[in-house]
Write an enzyme that holds these catalytic residues in place. Sequence first.
Site, PDB file in Angstrom:
ATOM      1  N   ASP A   1      26.905 -38.429   4.035  1.00 37.33           N
ATOM      2  CA  ASP A   1      27.209 -37.171   4.735  1.00 37.33           C
ATOM      3  C   ASP A   1      25.998 -36.570   5.476  1.00 37.33           C
ATOM      4  OD1 ASP A   1      26.002 -36.441   2.371  1.00 37.33           O
ATOM      5  OD2 ASP A   1      27.476 -34.910   1.826  1.00 37.33           O
TER       6      ASP A   1
ATOM      7  N   ARG B   1      27.567 -46.628  -9.043  1.00 41.34           N
ATOM      8  CA  ARG B   1      28.266 -45.983 -10.152  1.00 41.34           C
ATOM      9  C   ARG B   1      29.196 -44.926  -9.588  1.00 41.34           C
ATOM     10  NH1 ARG B   1      23.134 -44.148  -9.717  1.00 41.34           N
ATOM     11  NH2 ARG B   1      22.931 -41.943  -9.215  1.00 41.34           N
TER      12      ARG B   1
ATOM     13  N   SER C   1      31.168 -40.576  -0.573  1.00 42.12           N
ATOM     14  CA  SER C   1      30.156 -39.716  -1.214  1.00 42.12           C
ATOM     15  C   SER C   1      29.878 -40.088  -2.667  1.00 42.12           C
ATOM     16  CB  SER C   1      30.586 -38.250  -1.131  1.00 42.12           C
ATOM     17  OG  SER C   1      31.142 -37.963   0.112  1.00 42.12           O
TER      18      SER C   1
END
Length: 526
Positions: free
Chosen positions: A209, A171, A156
């Site tokens: 997700d 990042r 995630s």
Amino acid sequence: MALAEETKRIAAQFDYSDQDVNVGVREFLKQMHEGLERDGTSLSQIPTYVTGVPNGTEKGLYLAVDLGGTNFRVCSIHLNGDTTFNLTYSKVAIPKELMVAKKASDLFSFLAKQIELFLRTHHGAHFDASIRRRQTVSTPEGFRDEHIFRLGFTFSFPVQQFGINKGTLMRWTKGFDIPDAIGKDVCALLQQEIDNLHLPVKVAALVNDTVGTLMARSYTSPGKTSTLVGAIFGTGTNGAYVEKASNIKKPIKGDYDRSTGRMIINTEWGSFDNQLNVLPNTSYDIALDQESVNPGIQIFEKRVSGMFLGEIVRLVIVDMLKNAEISLFRDDHSGQNDWKSTTTIAPESGLFKQWGLDSSLMSVAAADSTPDHSSLRQELEKQLHIYAASLEDARAFKDIAYAVGRRAARLSAVALGAIVLQSGQLQEPGDEPIDIGVDGSLVEHYPFFRDMIYEALAAVEGIGPEGAKRIRIGIAKDGSGVGAALIALVAAGMEKKANVDYLHGVRNGIVHKFTDSARQLTATVG
Ligand code: ADP
Ligand code: MG
């Protein structure tokens, strides 16, 4: 009476009319198309390399891991092939020092060790057998293809994906900071550490997700219908949907299964209309954005998701407290306060701190239909240290929270309605439902959130009340585990199709354990 009038005036600023919904849907469609054409638009429309959705008949045993912000979950999922599954899982908190480790391998070797521990604990027989096999098999790679666990990796953090199990970290977010990992393929980082431990595991799929939710819902949803959208309404909000490959005009690098003519697109709709062409923008929205860590971005998310709704309500309430003309949470009328005690707000109340009002309090407010709002007043005391609020105070709070919550649900309908129109499914003959899988505390727990979405969908031109009746929004439980397993299954099917023998062709001709399920999967999306 002044309080009730002022409340009404402010709540009206959050009205989002049927006409607004339609303007929103048209803009969402426009920004969807832009995102399908090129990079760098507000809706990123990221190709996920997942080209089919399951229908509930898929079978097999898969592993799934989920690296979220706080915990690392490992699970094995047995898909029974009849829309049901059995799930075994373990969860471990990620040690703080690993979140800011020097080397990527510090974190990923920890993850691999958790996978080993899980396999030893829950799949001991299989694990021991594979160790024995490894010692007897004469190839350097050790394992036969059919003895390997396929693993779906839910990660995630923002990644640039360039294959079903390839993606480089753009990042870190959520308190992680391991510069060494930036720009590296996170699947390869995990596979490396798995191989160092000689585990019979292949990282087969990298999973967002929302895509996991879409897959999980499509597997578990009743009937043969395949699911169109997977959406999250939790801390944040985002959605993924099934798009026709021919509509994706921007180039898609790398390998994927072209035979289905479809691909799941991760919209990243949290940043819909960052340019504020059509989204509502009250003074409270502006204040929230300016005080956020990322002003000017995730503009849609800041009006819709759990992390932000409570903060909008808080900003309104704080503003109302400053207004000398009205009496909110004040003791001016203690004579009228049926609780007959002094109304006070403790100085340490969350009302006075950024993020101090959790959206779950809005759910309490919406659910309290008692004449004296006693459960809301108790909760105001418990969560916000507002003591002996009057009935009028509680009504004002409830009305503001409702206005903010309702606007969020109607904005959610903008995203979902646009995707339904984009799919063209309403024009298809028959009365098959248009299925949407959702997950997240907001949609799960906020009372009537889904009903408010349906109501707004019925107002969308091109959907209407009849169309809205065909749309079915269902909760996808355990989405991340089951969804990741299903994507690992898709990936296994792709390996087979592309004839990519990643174990260097030593085992040509071996009957693939996953062939049946992979074939069924492809058959349903063709
Ligand atoms: P995550 O997004 O991390 O997977 P959740 O789906 O549980 O986690 O979402 C958490 C968010 O939902 C938080 O922002 C929280 O404020 C909000 N939330 C939690 N419970 C409720 C509730 N009962 N009603 C509305 N919002 C809630
Ligand atoms: Mg979640």
